[in-house]
Design a protein around this motif. Structure first.
Motif, PDB file in Angstrom:
ATOM      1  N   LEU A  26      47.442  40.434  25.454  1.00  0.00           N
ATOM      2  CA  LEU A  26      47.886  40.580  26.836  1.00  0.00           C
ATOM      3  C   LEU A  26      47.312  39.440  27.670  1.00  0.00           C
ATOM      4  N   THR A  27      48.163  38.723  28.387  1.00  0.00           N
ATOM      5  CA  THR A  27      47.710  37.636  29.262  1.00  0.00           C
ATOM      6  C   THR A  27      48.194  37.904  30.675  1.00  0.00           C
ATOM      7  N   ILE A  28      47.238  38.091  31.592  1.00  0.00           N
ATOM      8  CA  ILE A  28      47.559  38.331  32.999  1.00  0.00           C
ATOM      9  C   ILE A  28      47.394  37.010  33.734  1.00  0.00           C
ATOM     10  N   SER A  29      48.469  36.501  34.291  1.00  0.00           N
ATOM     11  CA  SER A  29      48.457  35.189  34.945  1.00  0.00           C
ATOM     12  C   SER A  29      47.935  35.310  36.379  1.00  0.00           C
ATOM     13  N   VAL A  30      46.678  34.908  36.570  1.00  0.00           N
ATOM     14  CA  VAL A  30      46.045  34.994  37.900  1.00  0.00           C
ATOM     15  C   VAL A  30      45.235  33.713  38.148  1.00  0.00           C
ATOM     16  N   LEU A  47      45.870  50.364  32.206  1.00  0.00           N
ATOM     17  CA  LEU A  47      45.068  49.242  32.675  1.00  0.00           C
ATOM     18  C   LEU A  47      45.335  49.045  34.168  1.00  0.00           C
ATOM     19  N   ALA A  48      44.256  48.972  34.940  1.00  0.00           N
ATOM     20  CA  ALA A  48      44.357  48.680  36.362  1.00  0.00           C
ATOM     21  C   ALA A  48      43.594  47.392  36.628  1.00  0.00           C
ATOM     22  N   PHE A  49      44.233  46.469  37.319  1.00  0.00           N
ATOM     23  CA  PHE A  49      43.621  45.161  37.583  1.00  0.00           C
ATOM     24  C   PHE A  49      43.842  44.756  39.032  1.00  0.00           C
ATOM     25  N   GLN A  50      42.804  44.148  39.600  1.00  0.00           N
ATOM     26  CA  GLN A  50      42.949  43.543  40.919  1.00  0.00           C
ATOM     27  C   GLN A  50      42.102  42.280  40.975  1.00  0.00           C
ATOM     28  N   GLY A  51      42.661  41.225  41.525  1.00  0.00           N
ATOM     29  CA  GLY A  51      41.938  39.967  41.637  1.00  0.00           C
ATOM     30  C   GLY A  51      42.357  39.229  42.892  1.00  0.00           C
ATOM     31  N   HIS A  52      41.395  38.521  43.484  1.00  0.00           N
ATOM     32  CA  HIS A  52      41.692  37.804  44.723  1.00  0.00           C
ATOM     33  C   HIS A  52      41.402  36.313  44.573  1.00  0.00           C
ATOM     34  N   SER A  53      42.344  35.497  45.006  1.00  0.00           N
ATOM     35  CA  SER A  53      42.185  34.051  44.992  1.00  0.00           C
ATOM     36  C   SER A  53      41.987  33.557  46.417  1.00  0.00           C
ATOM     37  N   GLU A  54      40.800  32.992  46.678  1.00  0.00           N
ATOM     38  CA  GLU A  54      40.519  32.449  48.011  1.00  0.00           C
ATOM     39  C   GLU A  54      41.376  31.210  48.281  1.00  0.00           C
ATOM     40  N   THR A  55      41.559  30.384  47.260  1.00  0.00           N
ATOM     41  CA  THR A  55      42.296  29.127  47.452  1.00  0.00           C
ATOM     42  C   THR A  55      43.778  29.370  47.717  1.00  0.00           C
ATOM     43  N   LEU A  56      44.348  30.354  47.027  1.00  0.00           N
ATOM     44  CA  LEU A  56      45.772  30.644  47.211  1.00  0.00           C
ATOM     45  C   LEU A  56      46.030  31.709  48.273  1.00  0.00           C
ATOM     46  N   LYS A  57      44.933  32.295  48.795  1.00  0.00           N
ATOM     47  CA  LYS A  57      45.059  33.356  49.802  1.00  0.00           C
ATOM     48  C   LYS A  57      45.982  34.461  49.298  1.00  0.00           C
ATOM     49  N   ARG A  58      45.678  34.910  48.099  1.00  0.00           N
ATOM     50  CA  ARG A  58      46.577  35.864  47.437  1.00  0.00           C
ATOM     51  C   ARG A  58      45.757  36.914  46.689  1.00  0.00           C
ATOM     52  N   THR A  59      46.198  38.151  46.763  1.00  0.00           N
ATOM     53  CA  THR A  59      45.565  39.236  46.020  1.00  0.00           C
ATOM     54  C   THR A  59      46.541  39.746  44.957  1.00  0.00           C
ATOM     55  N   TYR A  60      46.083  39.794  43.728  1.00  0.00           N
ATOM     56  CA  TYR A  60      46.914  40.261  42.614  1.00  0.00           C
ATOM     57  C   TYR A  60      46.572  41.717  42.318  1.00  0.00           C
ATOM     58  N   HIS A  61      47.608  42.499  42.048  1.00  0.00           N
ATOM     59  CA  HIS A  61      47.405  43.913  41.722  1.00  0.00           C
ATOM     60  C   HIS A  61      48.320  44.300  40.563  1.00  0.00           C
ATOM     61  N   ALA A  81      40.191  29.910  34.079  1.00  0.00           N
ATOM     62  CA  ALA A  81      40.541  29.531  35.446  1.00  0.00           C
ATOM     63  C   ALA A  81      41.983  29.878  35.789  1.00  0.00           C
ATOM     64  N   ARG A  82      42.791  30.166  34.777  1.00  0.00           N
ATOM     65  CA  ARG A  82      44.211  30.431  35.005  1.00  0.00           C
ATOM     66  C   ARG A  82      44.624  31.872  34.771  1.00  0.00           C
ATOM     67  N   ASN A  83      43.891  32.586  33.924  1.00  0.00           N
ATOM     68  CA  ASN A  83      44.343  33.924  33.590  1.00  0.00           C
ATOM     69  C   ASN A  83      43.227  34.783  33.018  1.00  0.00           C
ATOM     70  N   VAL A  84      43.572  36.030  32.757  1.00  0.00           N
ATOM     71  CA  VAL A  84      42.694  36.963  32.048  1.00  0.00           C
ATOM     72  C   VAL A  84      43.423  37.364  30.773  1.00  0.00           C
ATOM     73  N   GLU A  85      42.781  37.122  29.637  1.00  0.00           N
ATOM     74  CA  GLU A  85      43.402  37.412  28.345  1.00  0.00           C
ATOM     75  C   GLU A  85      42.686  38.590  27.697  1.00  0.00           C
ATOM     76  N   LEU A  86      43.471  39.491  27.155  1.00  0.00           N
ATOM     77  CA  LEU A  86      42.905  40.665  26.489  1.00  0.00           C
ATOM     78  C   LEU A  86      43.482  40.801  25.086  1.00  0.00           C
TER      79      LEU A  86
END
Length: 213
Positions: A26-30, A47-61, A81-86
């Motif tokens: 599983l690759t989550i592109s964040v 699976l529940a995921f949340q991540g915030h990018s300060e540079t892109l001003k974007r919150t992933y859910h 730096a590009r994603n979360v891989e599981l």
């Protein structure tokens, strides 16, 4: 500030006899989401995921339910730096592939096949086992700890039993020691002998007689 559902790529392997060959990639592109801004809750069926990018001003859910159960304790995670891989271990040893990633049969736009990792069910035994080498080489952190993960941004300490000691090898991104070493190599000063040789060459050139025109 926008909240978006990240793209999820997936592939799988299956085995009726070998648990280590029975899993889901599983690759989550964040992109640009640092590890301290990640929240991940992995359970046997979801699976529940949340991540915030300060540079892109974007919150992933992301909140998904798996087609079947996974073995949380034997699943691994790798952050870049590009994603979360599981690499999620399937709970049931079974020769057949899951027909889909999600419990719900309805097609969703954000889930896509990872063609770089996908292998047809009848050809998977012909493929090398190391097609995701970073999972195989993720050694434990010094002292068995996580370093500066800091609870991964308020996950409440509940990581669903995932083995975060295997998060080693997350380096190599921008500003890493590897890049600093490369920069140092580029700016290496000339050796003492080389400098003398260059100096002598300049003197010889200055003293050489000029050809008559």
């Amino acid at each position: 500030m926008s909240q978006v559902t990240p793209e999820v790529l997936w592939a799988q392997r299956s085995s009726k006899t070998d648990a280590e060959k029975n899993f889901v990639y599983l690759t989550i592109s964040v992109p640009d989401v640092p590890k301290e801004n990640l929240k991940l809750d992995l359970k046997p069926t979801s699976l529940a995921f949340q991540g915030h990018s300060e540079t892109l001003k974007r919150t992933y859910h992301l909140d998904i339910n798996f087609y079947d159960e996974i073995d949380v304790e034997n699943s691994n995670i790798h952050h870049t730096a590009r994603n979360v891989e599981l690499k999620l271990r399937k709970k049931e040893l079974k020769e057949e592939y899951w027909p889909r990633l999600l419990k719900d049969a309805a097609k969703v736009q954000f889930v896509k096949t990872d063609f770089d990792k996908w292998v047809d069910e009848d050809e998977q035994n012909e493929v090398a086992d190391d097609d995701l080498s970073q999972f195989g080489g993720m050694g434990g952190m010094p002292g068995g700890g996580m370093g500066g993960m800091g609870g991964m941004g308020g996950m409440g300490g509940d990581f669903g039993g995932i083995d975060f000691s295997k998060l080693g090898g997350m380096g190599g991104g921008p500003g890493s020691d590897d890049e600093e070493d490369e920069d140092e190599d580029d700016d290496m000063p000339a050796l003492e002998g080389e400098e003398d040789a260059k100096g002598d060459a300049k003197v010889d050139a200055a003293d050489a007689p000029k050809a008559d025109k």
